[in-house]
Design a protein around this motif. Structure first.
Motif, mmCIF file in Angstrom:
data_model
loop_
_atom_site.group_PDB
_atom_site.id
_atom_site.type_symbol
_atom_site.label_atom_id
_atom_site.label_comp_id
_atom_site.label_asym_id
_atom_site.label_seq_id
_atom_site.Cartn_x
_atom_site.Cartn_y
_atom_site.Cartn_z
ATOM 1 N N THR A 1 48.786 35.249 38.165
ATOM 2 C CA THR A 1 48.503 36.689 38.304
ATOM 3 C C THR A 1 48.034 37.231 36.953
ATOM 4 O O THR A 1 48.835 37.634 36.128
ATOM 5 C CB THR A 1 49.759 37.458 38.778
ATOM 6 O OG1 THR A 1 50.192 36.905 40.018
ATOM 7 C CG2 THR A 1 49.473 38.934 38.972
ATOM 8 N N PRO A 2 46.718 37.194 36.721
ATOM 9 C CA PRO A 2 46.235 37.664 35.421
ATOM 10 C C PRO A 2 46.297 39.185 35.313
ATOM 11 O O PRO A 2 45.869 39.892 36.229
ATOM 12 C CB PRO A 2 44.779 37.178 35.391
ATOM 13 C CG PRO A 2 44.424 36.857 36.792
ATOM 14 C CD PRO A 2 45.658 36.719 37.606
ATOM 15 N N LEU A 3 46.872 39.676 34.234
ATOM 16 C CA LEU A 3 46.964 41.117 33.972
ATOM 17 C C LEU A 3 46.337 41.343 32.607
ATOM 18 O O LEU A 3 46.890 40.925 31.594
ATOM 19 C CB LEU A 3 48.431 41.568 33.985
ATOM 20 C CG LEU A 3 49.149 41.346 35.317
ATOM 21 C CD1 LEU A 3 50.657 41.489 35.159
ATOM 22 C CD2 LEU A 3 48.638 42.314 36.384
ATOM 23 N N ILE A 4 45.169 41.972 32.617
ATOM 24 C CA ILE A 4 44.357 42.028 31.406
ATOM 25 C C ILE A 4 44.091 43.481 31.035
ATOM 26 O O ILE A 4 43.829 44.309 31.913
ATOM 27 C CB ILE A 4 43.036 41.259 31.645
ATOM 28 C CG1 ILE A 4 43.362 39.786 31.924
ATOM 29 C CG2 ILE A 4 42.088 41.394 30.452
ATOM 30 C CD1 ILE A 4 42.197 38.984 32.464
ATOM 31 N N GLN A 5 44.150 43.780 29.755
ATOM 32 C CA GLN A 5 43.789 45.129 29.303
ATOM 33 C C GLN A 5 42.684 45.056 28.267
ATOM 34 O O GLN A 5 42.665 44.141 27.441
ATOM 35 C CB GLN A 5 45.022 45.839 28.719
ATOM 36 C CG GLN A 5 46.030 46.186 29.807
ATOM 37 C CD GLN A 5 47.269 46.885 29.295
ATOM 38 O OE1 GLN A 5 47.521 46.948 28.092
ATOM 39 N NE2 GLN A 5 48.062 47.417 30.223
ATOM 40 N N ILE A 6 41.778 46.014 28.354
ATOM 41 C CA ILE A 6 40.678 46.116 27.397
ATOM 42 C C ILE A 6 40.806 47.461 26.709
ATOM 43 O O ILE A 6 40.815 48.505 27.359
ATOM 44 C CB ILE A 6 39.324 45.970 28.112
ATOM 45 C CG1 ILE A 6 39.235 44.556 28.721
ATOM 46 C CG2 ILE A 6 38.175 46.216 27.142
ATOM 47 C CD1 ILE A 6 37.996 44.285 29.504
ATOM 48 N N MET A 7 40.920 47.415 25.400
ATOM 49 C CA MET A 7 41.161 48.639 24.633
ATOM 50 C C MET A 7 39.965 48.957 23.748
ATOM 51 O O MET A 7 39.351 48.065 23.182
ATOM 52 C CB MET A 7 42.402 48.439 23.752
ATOM 53 C CG MET A 7 42.638 49.558 22.760
ATOM 54 S SD MET A 7 44.159 49.317 21.801
ATOM 55 C CE MET A 7 43.988 50.674 20.642
#
Ligand SMILES: [Zn+2]
Length: 356
Positions: free
Chosen positions: A143-149
């Motif tokens: 379950t990939p949980l990715i954030q882009i800031m």
């Protein structure tokens, strides 16, 4: 301090980086320009950053019922410093998609003949990759949980736009649902934007994060704190993170600068800084040498147009021009005292006040 980057990119370590590059070439089409839709092939320095980010420790052990995640890799995170228009946005987009759907986790060592097949991982695109004996093998996050800031909505779009285009125009559209605010991945996975006005998911556990322009994250704009909170979220899941930036203003003490100055052994830093021997960026002939040096390998860049922009900006703000295009750490012209000198002067006054 990091050692200067040589252009001899010798890969003498185990890595999932070649699998990553093949996977990206197959799944991620070039997002825009004349070659839109063709396979996205990394420039040599981008590939170098990728093979280092996915460098696997020689000692990594495969534990099938409890796979080692981040700690299987040599580096916990990466910092990539590169000038304007070297394609940091599309590169980051490709890395984020690899974390989202590609075999970005270590899955044991190959004996030879093993094959990674997309069809075993919910992707019907037909991609396969055969391992050599001794290669590290990969598998996707369940379950990939990715954030882009990024610093702002506009800034985050430098990644979001190519990312969305890569999905829509390639085989990932079968399983990835791009949206304005977030991207839905199979199995309850997602990719979220985090900007200064969209922080609601900040602090959640995540498997990967990408921090763009962290040379502009400072204590005063509170983005240093945001970046650290996000990295804590990624540490909690044993994930890893990646940051990209232009050269920063050393008087601002940014998140990028703190990483660069501290440079822990488990952080990969890529910074092809033009040596002082190439000369003064304000002079045309020296500028040409510097641009050739820092843009080497970025074949899509037209150095004549970069030179035209740099020459204009040099007139208006020479320090910014040298940071943006010359990839050098130069203080802003607004700073009239070196920061250490200022602090020293202040400390001296405080001491004088105490003894009075
Ligand atoms: Zn596939």
């Amino acid at each position: 301090m990091p050692t200067p980057v040589s252009n001899d990119f010798v890969v003498n370590f185990p890595t999932l980086g070649y699998l990553a590059a093949d996977w990206i070439e197959w799944h991620c089409p070039i997002p825009d320009g004349f070659k839109q839709g063709s396979p996205y092939v990394m420039a040599d320095w981008q590939l170098w950053c990728t093979v280092n980010h996915y460098r696997v420790k020689n000692t990594a052990k495969w534990v099938p019922d409890n796979p080692v995640r981040g700690p299987a890799f040599f580096y916990r995170r990466s910092l990539v410093v590169a000038p304007q228009k070297t394609g940091k946005g599309p590169w980051t987009a490709s890395q984020a998609l690899f974390e989202a759907r590609g075999p970005a986790l270590f899955a044991g060592w190959a004996k030879g003949g093993e094959v990674y097949e997309c069809r075993h991982h919910g992707c019907g695109c037909g991609f396969t990759f055969e391992y050599e004996p001794g290669d590290p093998m990969g598998m996707p996050w369940p379950t990939p949980l990715i954030q882009i800031m990024a610093t702002s909505e506009d800034q985050v779009d430098n990644i979001w736009r190519p990312l969305t285009s890569m999905v829509k125009n390639g085989p990932l559209i079968e399983s990835v649902k791009p949206g304005e605010e977030f991207i839905r991945l199979p199995n309850d996975g997602r990719i979220d934007k985090i900007t200064s006005n969209a922080m609601s998911r900040l602090g959640n556990p995540i498997t990967a994060c990408f921090q763009d322009e962290n040379g502009l994250y400072t204590r005063s704009n509170k983005l240093t704190k945001t970046a650290r909170t996000m990295r804590r979220g990624v540490a909690g899941m044993s994930g890893r993170s990646n940051a990209t930036t232009n050269a920063w203003d050393p008087s601002e003490k940014s998140d990028a600068q703190e990483t660069y100055d501290l440079h822990p052994a488990d952080v990969f830093v890529f910074f092809r800084e033009a040596p002082a021997s190439l000369g003064d960026f304000k002079k045309k002939a020296a500028r040409k040498r510097i641009l050739e040096y820092v843009y080497e390998g970025s074949w899509w860049v037209d150095l004549n147009s970069i030179e035209a922009e740099a020459a204009e900006l040099v007139q208006l703000d020479p320090a910014e021009a040298e940071r943006f295009y010359g990839n050098r750490l130069v203080q802003g012209q607004g700073t009239w005292l070196p920061p250490e000198l200022w602090e020293k002067a202040y400390a001296g006054r405080a001491l004088a006040a105490q003894s009075a």
